[in-house]
Scaffold this motif. Structure first.
Motif, PDB file in Angstrom:
ATOM      1  N   ARG A 147       9.306  -1.228  -5.672  1.00 11.86           N
ATOM      2  CA  ARG A 147       8.786  -1.520  -4.336  1.00 11.86           C
ATOM      3  C   ARG A 147       8.504  -0.232  -3.550  1.00 11.86           C
ATOM      4  NH1 ARG A 147      12.659  -5.347  -5.512  1.00 11.86           N
ATOM      5  NH2 ARG A 147      14.333  -4.012  -4.775  1.00 11.86           N
ATOM      6  N   ASP A 148       7.439  -0.287  -2.719  1.00 17.01           N
ATOM      7  CA  ASP A 148       7.170   0.826  -1.803  1.00 17.01           C
ATOM      8  C   ASP A 148       8.119   0.712  -0.613  1.00 17.01           C
ATOM      9  OD1 ASP A 148       6.123  -1.111  -0.006  1.00 17.01           O
ATOM     10  OD2 ASP A 148       4.050  -0.666  -0.550  1.00 17.01           O
ATOM     11  N   LYS A 149       8.028   1.635   0.329  1.00 13.52           N
ATOM     12  CA  LYS A 149       8.969   1.689   1.452  1.00 13.52           C
ATOM     13  C   LYS A 149       8.955   0.395   2.277  1.00 13.52           C
ATOM     14  CE  LYS A 149      10.535   4.747   5.100  1.00 13.52           C
ATOM     15  NZ  LYS A 149      10.428   6.089   5.682  1.00 13.52           N
ATOM     16  N   GLN A 150       7.770  -0.135   2.567  1.00 12.37           N
ATOM     17  CA  GLN A 150       7.663  -1.357   3.367  1.00 12.37           C
ATOM     18  C   GLN A 150       8.270  -2.556   2.637  1.00 12.37           C
ATOM     19  OE1 GLN A 150       3.681  -2.546   4.508  1.00 12.37           O
ATOM     20  NE2 GLN A 150       4.395  -4.568   5.150  1.00 12.37           N
ATOM     21  N   LYS A 151       7.923  -2.732   1.373  1.00 18.70           N
ATOM     22  CA  LYS A 151       8.458  -3.857   0.594  1.00 18.70           C
ATOM     23  C   LYS A 151       9.963  -3.720   0.415  1.00 18.70           C
ATOM     24  CE  LYS A 151       4.845  -6.376  -0.287  1.00 18.70           C
ATOM     25  NZ  LYS A 151       4.692  -7.625   0.418  1.00 18.70           N
ATOM     26  N   GLN A 152      10.444  -2.488   0.256  1.00 19.21           N
ATOM     27  CA  GLN A 152      11.884  -2.277   0.114  1.00 19.21           C
ATOM     28  C   GLN A 152      12.609  -2.643   1.409  1.00 19.21           C
ATOM     29  OE1 GLN A 152      13.623  -1.884  -2.503  1.00 19.21           O
ATOM     30  NE2 GLN A 152      15.617  -1.514  -1.580  1.00 19.21           N
ATOM     31  N   ALA A 153      12.022  -2.291   2.548  1.00 20.01           N
ATOM     32  CA  ALA A 153      12.629  -2.652   3.834  1.00 20.01           C
ATOM     33  C   ALA A 153      12.689  -4.174   3.989  1.00 20.01           C
ATOM     34  CB  ALA A 153      11.846  -2.023   4.986  1.00 20.01           C
ATOM     35  N   GLU A 154      11.627  -4.879   3.581  1.00 21.88           N
ATOM     36  CA  GLU A 154      11.623  -6.344   3.630  1.00 21.88           C
ATOM     37  C   GLU A 154      12.697  -6.912   2.709  1.00 21.88           C
ATOM     38  OE1 GLU A 154       7.702  -7.890   2.782  1.00 21.88           O
ATOM     39  OE2 GLU A 154       6.765  -6.463   4.169  1.00 21.88           O
ATOM     40  N   PHE A 155      12.784  -6.356   1.508  1.00 21.06           N
ATOM     41  CA  PHE A 155      13.791  -6.784   0.540  1.00 21.06           C
ATOM     42  C   PHE A 155      15.196  -6.617   1.127  1.00 21.06           C
ATOM     43  CE2 PHE A 155      16.857  -5.492  -2.712  1.00 21.06           C
ATOM     44  CZ  PHE A 155      16.847  -6.592  -3.555  1.00 21.06           C
ATOM     45  N   GLU A 156      15.474  -5.448   1.677  1.00 28.12           N
ATOM     46  CA  GLU A 156      16.808  -5.190   2.225  1.00 28.12           C
ATOM     47  C   GLU A 156      17.122  -6.123   3.380  1.00 28.12           C
ATOM     48  OE1 GLU A 156      17.295  -0.983   2.960  1.00 28.12           O
ATOM     49  OE2 GLU A 156      16.954  -0.495   0.846  1.00 28.12           O
ATOM     50  N   ASN A 157      16.133  -6.425   4.216  1.00 27.90           N
ATOM     51  CA  ASN A 157      16.371  -7.333   5.345  1.00 27.90           C
ATOM     52  C   ASN A 157      16.805  -8.722   4.889  1.00 27.90           C
ATOM     53  OD1 ASN A 157      15.928  -5.478   7.377  1.00 27.90           O
ATOM     54  ND2 ASN A 157      13.752  -5.961   7.547  1.00 27.90           N
ATOM     55  N   VAL A 158      16.197  -9.234   3.809  1.00 30.37           N
ATOM     56  CA  VAL A 158      16.587 -10.565   3.337  1.00 30.37           C
ATOM     57  C   VAL A 158      17.856 -10.526   2.487  1.00 30.37           C
ATOM     58  CG1 VAL A 158      14.251 -11.509   3.464  1.00 30.37           C
ATOM     59  CG2 VAL A 158      15.076 -10.590   1.304  1.00 30.37           C
ATOM     60  N   GLU A 159      18.246  -9.347   2.026  1.00 31.32           N
ATOM     61  CA  GLU A 159      19.438  -9.212   1.191  1.00 31.32           C
ATOM     62  C   GLU A 159      20.722  -8.970   1.978  1.00 31.32           C
ATOM     63  OE1 GLU A 159      20.378  -9.128  -2.310  1.00 31.32           O
ATOM     64  OE2 GLU A 159      18.612 -10.412  -2.344  1.00 31.32           O
ATOM     65  N   ILE A 160      20.631  -8.686   3.268  1.00 34.92           N
ATOM     66  CA  ILE A 160      21.832  -8.354   4.043  1.00 34.92           C
ATOM     67  C   ILE A 160      22.867  -9.475   3.981  1.00 34.92           C
ATOM     68  CG2 ILE A 160      22.738  -7.942   6.372  1.00 34.92           C
ATOM     69  CD1 ILE A 160      20.142  -6.372   6.921  1.00 34.92           C
ATOM     70  N   LYS A 161      22.480 -10.682   4.314  1.00 35.49           N
ATOM     71  CA  LYS A 161      23.451 -11.775   4.349  1.00 35.49           C
ATOM     72  C   LYS A 161      23.966 -12.141   2.960  1.00 35.49           C
ATOM     73  CE  LYS A 161      24.596 -16.008   6.733  1.00 35.49           C
ATOM     74  NZ  LYS A 161      24.132 -17.021   7.676  1.00 35.49           N
ATOM     75  N   PRO A 162      23.099 -12.298   1.943  1.00 35.52           N
ATOM     76  CA  PRO A 162      23.650 -12.588   0.613  1.00 35.52           C
ATOM     77  C   PRO A 162      24.603 -11.496   0.111  1.00 35.52           C
ATOM     78  CG  PRO A 162      21.295 -13.028   0.635  1.00 35.52           C
ATOM     79  CD  PRO A 162      21.630 -12.377   1.943  1.00 35.52           C
ATOM     80  N   GLN A 163      24.259 -10.244   0.368  1.00 40.25           N
ATOM     81  CA  GLN A 163      25.150  -9.190  -0.114  1.00 40.25           C
ATOM     82  C   GLN A 163      26.439  -9.129   0.699  1.00 40.25           C
ATOM     83  OE1 GLN A 163      23.803  -5.525  -1.749  1.00 40.25           O
ATOM     84  NE2 GLN A 163      21.796  -6.360  -2.266  1.00 40.25           N
ATOM     85  N   ALA A 164      26.395  -9.510   1.964  1.00 38.57           N
ATOM     86  CA  ALA A 164      27.627  -9.596   2.749  1.00 38.57           C
ATOM     87  C   ALA A 164      28.523 -10.691   2.174  1.00 38.57           C
ATOM     88  CB  ALA A 164      27.297  -9.876   4.215  1.00 38.57           C
ATOM     89  N   ILE A 165      27.938 -11.822   1.837  1.00 38.54           N
ATOM     90  CA  ILE A 165      28.720 -12.910   1.244  1.00 38.54           C
ATOM     91  C   ILE A 165      29.226 -12.504  -0.134  1.00 38.54           C
ATOM     92  CG2 ILE A 165      28.587 -15.282   0.359  1.00 38.54           C
ATOM     93  CD1 ILE A 165      26.781 -15.887   2.805  1.00 38.54           C
ATOM     94  N   GLU A 166      28.412 -11.796  -0.890  1.00 37.06           N
ATOM     95  CA  GLU A 166      28.874 -11.288  -2.190  1.00 37.06           C
ATOM     96  C   GLU A 166      30.076 -10.369  -2.005  1.00 37.06           C
ATOM     97  OE1 GLU A 166      27.385  -8.468  -5.886  1.00 37.06           O
ATOM     98  OE2 GLU A 166      25.920  -9.057  -4.369  1.00 37.06           O
ATOM     99  N   TRP A 167      30.058  -9.526  -0.982  1.00 37.36           N
ATOM    100  CA  TRP A 167      31.173  -8.628  -0.700  1.00 37.36           C
ATOM    101  C   TRP A 167      32.427  -9.448  -0.383  1.00 37.36           C
ATOM    102  CZ3 TRP A 167      30.221  -3.780   2.845  1.00 37.36           C
ATOM    103  CH2 TRP A 167      31.311  -2.905   2.773  1.00 37.36           C
ATOM    104  N   LEU A 168      32.272 -10.495   0.421  1.00 33.08           N
ATOM    105  CA  LEU A 168      33.400 -11.374   0.739  1.00 33.08           C
ATOM    106  C   LEU A 168      33.931 -12.055  -0.522  1.00 33.08           C
ATOM    107  CD1 LEU A 168      31.765 -12.853   3.925  1.00 33.08           C
ATOM    108  CD2 LEU A 168      33.981 -11.681   3.928  1.00 33.08           C
ATOM    109  N   LEU A 169      33.035 -12.583  -1.353  1.00 32.88           N
ATOM    110  CA  LEU A 169      33.453 -13.235  -2.597  1.00 32.88           C
ATOM    111  C   LEU A 169      34.172 -12.243  -3.514  1.00 32.88           C
ATOM    112  CD1 LEU A 169      30.191 -15.268  -3.386  1.00 32.88           C
ATOM    113  CD2 LEU A 169      32.351 -16.196  -2.479  1.00 32.88           C
TER     114      LEU A 169
END
Length: 184
Positions: free
Chosen positions: A83-105
């Motif tokens: 991914r380029d910088k813009q697509k990576q930023a979009e990816f990270e924005n949608v990954e924040i909550k799932p990765q937070a839950i993964e951290w909790l799990l």
């Protein structure tokens, strides 16, 4: 200590009957597949039998609402590695909550968590900035509470792995490396 068969059993005991959903070891890329004529149950397929992959895919399932859980891969787009910088930023924005839950799990299972920017062949971003955003989401979830599915699985993992329940912010002490050097 962390056997995938245990995680599959814990997930089944928690959700097989109530949500008709199973955790399935895959051979390739992870995917969520809703029930169909061929397979009468929903499948969270995780990659290569990896424990961390299973936790990550479960986290996406825990975030998805009722309607999304009727769509393959929850109806979300996925832009692959590179991914380029813009697509990576979009990816990270949608990954924040799932990765937070993964951290909790992961914490409930006594398993080491590593944030993933999942872009080895693309434009690099600051992994620590992303981890800071994920960490903030972890603290928000602890303070505001979890949805019922997330809470049920966190309790089941904590019980099985004998980790503290309820979870507290003190279990998630993390500082951005820049904050550590600024404090010196």
């Amino acid at each position: 200590m962390h056997k995938i068969a245990d995680l599959i059993s814990i997930f089944a005991a928690t959700f097989d009957q109530s949500y008709n959903t199973r955790l399935v070891k895959g051979e390739h890329e992870p995917i969520y597949i809703p029930s169909c004529d061929k397979t009468p149950y929903h499948q969270i397929v995780f990659a290569h039998g990896f424990y961390a992959s299973a936790l990550h895919e479960i986290a996406h399932w825990l975030v998805a609402g009722d309607k999304r859980r009727l769509l393959e891969d929850y109806g979300y787009w996925y832009c692959p590695d590179g991914r380029d910088k813009q697509k990576q930023a979009e990816f990270e924005n949608v990954e924040i909550k799932p990765q937070a839950i993964e951290w909790l799990l992961s914490t409930a299972a006594g398993f080491e968590f590593n944030v993933s920017v999942d872009n080895l062949n693309g434009e690099q971003t600051c992994r620590f900035d992303f981890q800071q955003r994920v960490h903030q989401q972890v603290l928000t979830l602890i303070n505001n509470g979890f949805n019922s599915r997330t809470e049920a699985l966190l309790k089941a993992l904590s019980h099985f792995y004998n980790t503290p329940w309820p979870m507290s912010a003190q279990q998630f002490n993390w500082q951005h490396p820049k904050e550590l050097t600024d404090a010196v």
